[in-house]
Design a protein around this motif. Structure first.
Motif, short mmCIF file in Angstrom:
data_model
loop_
_atom_site.label_atom_id
_atom_site.label_comp_id
_atom_site.label_asym_id
_atom_site.label_seq_id
_atom_site.Cartn_x
_atom_site.Cartn_y
_atom_site.Cartn_z
N ARG A 125 -7.10 4.12 8.79
CA ARG A 125 -8.37 3.53 8.39
C ARG A 125 -8.18 2.71 7.12
O ARG A 125 -7.27 2.94 6.35
N LYS A 126 -9.08 1.78 6.90
CA LYS A 126 -8.98 0.91 5.74
C LYS A 126 -9.13 1.68 4.43
O LYS A 126 -8.47 1.37 3.45
N GLY A 163 0.53 -2.26 6.04
CA GLY A 163 -0.79 -1.64 6.00
C GLY A 163 -1.82 -2.44 6.78
O GLY A 163 -2.65 -1.89 7.50
N GLN A 164 -1.77 -3.77 6.63
CA GLN A 164 -2.70 -4.62 7.38
C GLN A 164 -2.45 -4.51 8.87
O GLN A 164 -3.39 -4.48 9.67
N SER A 204 0.84 -1.19 0.00
CA SER A 204 0.00 0.00 0.00
C SER A 204 0.88 1.24 0.00
O SER A 204 2.05 1.17 0.34
N GLU A 259 -3.73 -1.15 10.09
CA GLU A 259 -5.19 -1.16 10.14
C GLU A 259 -5.69 -1.94 11.35
O GLU A 259 -6.62 -1.52 12.04
N GLU A 260 -5.05 -3.07 11.64
CA GLU A 260 -5.45 -3.90 12.78
C GLU A 260 -5.27 -3.17 14.10
O GLU A 260 -6.09 -3.30 15.01
N ARG A 320 -7.98 4.50 3.70
CA ARG A 320 -6.71 5.15 3.35
C ARG A 320 -5.75 4.16 2.75
O ARG A 320 -4.91 4.52 1.95
N ILE A 321 -5.84 2.88 3.14
CA ILE A 321 -4.90 1.88 2.64
C ILE A 321 -5.30 1.41 1.25
O ILE A 321 -4.49 1.35 0.35
#
Length: 109
Positions: A99-100, A89-90, A3, A93-94, A102-103
């Motif tokens: 925020r998802k 990125g994951q 990402s 996010e976790e 944005r990724i």
């Protein structure tokens, strides 16, 4: 796929993030391999010192340390081969850092 947020993170922050989040990211795995390499160099120096002192017990002890670290590295490689790497990125996010949306940009364009 990487990402856009992955490139903005320094290696030290990526390793720290990998330590706090679930999964293993690329920079964390590279740091683990470098750590095992330096461990091998230190154990090799200890083994050479043990041979120079001709202490049989010390030689066996260092060889067992070599065996333990080698088996640990093999097991880590096998585990990672089964689970795979997680992107930064994951992990971010976790943990709620980004925020998802944005990724992963929307695909409606």
């Amino acid at each position: 796929m990487d990402s856009p947020i992955d490139g903005n993170l320094s290696s030290a922050k990526a390793v720290l993030l990998g330590a706090l989040a679930s999964g293993v990211n690329g920079p964390t795995w590279s740091m683990i391999k470098i750590t095992f390499l330096t461990l091998g160099v230190c154990l090799l120096a200890m083994l050479l010192l043990a041979f120079s002192s001709s202490d049989f017990i010390m030689i066996i002890h260092v060889l067992l340390l070599f065996l333990i670290s080698g088996v640990l590295l093999i097991l880590l490689n096998g585990f990672l081969a089964q689970t795979g790497l997680v992107s930064l990125g994951q992990q971010m996010e976790e943990m709620g850092i980004v925020r998802k949306d944005r990724i992963e940009p929307s695909k409606t364009s």
